[in-house]
Enzyme design. Structure first.
Site, short mmCIF file in Angstrom:
data_model
loop_
_atom_site.label_atom_id
_atom_site.label_comp_id
_atom_site.label_asym_id
_atom_site.label_seq_id
_atom_site.Cartn_x
_atom_site.Cartn_y
_atom_site.Cartn_z
CG ASP A 25 -17.05 -104.76 -122.44
OD1 ASP A 25 -16.77 -105.32 -123.53
OD2 ASP A 25 -17.21 -103.53 -122.32
CG ASP A 73 -16.74 -106.86 -127.52
OD1 ASP A 73 -17.89 -106.55 -127.87
OD2 ASP A 73 -15.82 -106.02 -127.39
CD GLU A 74 -21.28 -104.29 -124.04
OE1 GLU A 74 -21.74 -103.54 -123.16
OE2 GLU A 74 -20.96 -103.88 -125.17
#
EC number: 2.7.7.7
Length: 457
Positions: free
Chosen positions: A11, A105-106
């Protein structure tokens, strides 16, 4: 469940705000808030400096301004976020072909499926396997910093559930491993909201039954949770409460729909204006649909009215299509079914029941021909009375990338009363100077985002 903690959850830390700080030297170490800047805008991401003031994602922007008035408030630059996301996802795929992106983003990564899988399988003890995974995770975090200048939090565990919980514990810019076999002891003291899928409504139902921690859920047992939450949800919550999760990392999460929506600063009450907005949304939706190489059978219209009530209307076509005219016309028909008295604050257009092909549609062709012939007639009529139009006023948004012919690249700090203020700096410069121009200055133009790291050499 795995004996070796070979699943990673990565993350990125405050991703959008971190990209802005890396791009803009003058904002490093300062509170930055990214989101919609209108009266009804919401926070997309807040830097850790802004979070100290209580700002968080999904908060109304007006509230964020009250809590942290000295922050830099910026609109999103999704091209920049997407470019850096692709770099990060590329680094993940070097470790394994099984990468499951959850957002820009993960992502989850299954290391057993990658080049280090044989070494993990050959570990003589679980501790040896865990040390190898930790070394791989540290190398990954270092590579992300080297290629983007951004930091990431990483969780390592034997399941997706525990890897996600580990990455939450690692924030910001950390690495946490949860050893296989310790799942229940780790989960037990956590509040029920720590489990994925438990939102406010489920939390309230559990709290009324006296269940406030994950340990309470495990002790309540399968039957009680099914009775409280229903068969599917109750069974899922019980499995999570005892730390049981055998979900695989799935690299291709197939989208079920493609949609776009806009929230308006002032409620729209004029139906013609609403229809024009719907047409623009349909065009954007089709652009996304085609970019994904998909088509769809069901057109969906979303309308949030002045009183916050939300309506959806849908129409299923005879076959999948990506025809802009058909989707726009269908969305307009759906809009005519909705009462807009009192005003509309949000509109959305989407396409569902996606397919990898487009069915040739005779009616779409006829509709397109009629539209084109009608447009030609209107154009001929307008040509006879054409009057030179005034050039549209240029608009500049805080955070926007720009270039000036004399001063080079920079970004917009703000604009108003016919002026625009620009700070001229790049990701690789020091803090730059600020200059002010007329909004119509022909030497100033919008530009693309610069990479956060210069290419080698």
């Amino acid at each position: 469940m795995r004996a070796v903690p070979s699943i990673i959850h990565l993350d990125m830390d405050a991703f959008f705000a971190a990209v802005e700080q890396a791009s803009k030297p003058s904002l490093r170490g300062k509170p930055v808030i990214v989101g919609g800047l209108g009266g009804r805008g919401v926070v997309s991401t807040a830097s850790y400096e802004a979070r100290k003031f209580g700002v968080h994602s999904a908060m109304p922007m007006a509230q964020a301004r009250r809590l942290c008035p000295n922050a830099a408030f910026l609109t999103g630059r999704f091209d920049a976020y997407r470019a850096n996301s692709e770099i990060v996802m590329g680094l993940l795929r070097e470790r394994s072909p099984l990468v499951e992106p959850l957002s820009l983003d993960e992502a989850f990564v299954d290391l057993e499926a990658g080049p280090y899988g044989p070494a993990l399988a050959g570990a003589t003890t679980p501790a040896e396997g865990a040390q190898l995974v930790l070394a791989l995770a540290e190398d990954l975090r270092a590579d992300i910093v080297q290629h983007t200048g951004l930091t990431a939090s990483v969780g390592v565990a034997g399941s997706k559930l525990m890897a996600k919980i580990a990455s939450e514990r690692a924030k910001p810019d950390g690495l946490v491993l949860i050893e296989p076999g310790s799942e229940r002891s780790v989960l037990a003291p956590m509040p029920v909201r720590a489990l994925p899928g438990i939102g406010p409504a489920t939390e309230q139902a559990l709290r009324r039954a006296g269940l406030t921690t994950v340990a309470d859920l495990a002790e309540a047992g399968f039957a009680e949770l099914v009775g409280l939450l229903g068969k599917a949800h109750g069974a899922g919550v019980f499995q999570m409460a005892i730390g049981w999760d055998e979900r695989p990392v799935v690299p291709d999460r197939d989208a079920k729909s493609v949609s776009v929506e806009d929230t308006f600063e002032v409620d729209l009450a004029d139906r013609d204006r609403i229809l024009r907005e719907i047409e623009q949304l349909a065009v954007r939706c089709v652009r996304r649909l085609r970019a994904a190489g998909r088509s769809g059978r069901t057109v969906v219209l979303k309308v949030r009215r002045f009183d916050f009530s939300t309506l959806t209307r849908s129409e299923t076509l005879r076959g999948p299509t990506d025809d802009e005219g058909v989707i726009t016309a269908t969305a307009r028909r759906l809009a005519m079914q909705v009462d807009v008295t009192g005003g509309v604050r949000l509109l959305g257009v989407g396409v569902a029941q996606l397919a990898d092909y487009t069915q040739e549609d005779l009616f779409a062709q006829l509709e397109r021909e009629e539209r084109e012939s009608g447009a030609a007639a209107v154009a001929e009529e307008a040509l006879a009375e054409a009057v030179p139009a005034e050039p549209a006023a240029r608009r500049w948004w805080p955070g926007q990338d720009v270039t000036h012919r004399e001063f080079g690249p920079g970004w917009v700090q703000g604009s108003g009363v016919g002026r625009v203020t620009v700070r001229f700096e790049t990701p690789y410069s020091g803090v730059g100077r600020v200059r002010t121009f007329a909004v119509g200055d022909e030497e100033l133009e919008a530009s693309g985002a610069l990479p956060l790291r210069l290419p080698a050499g």
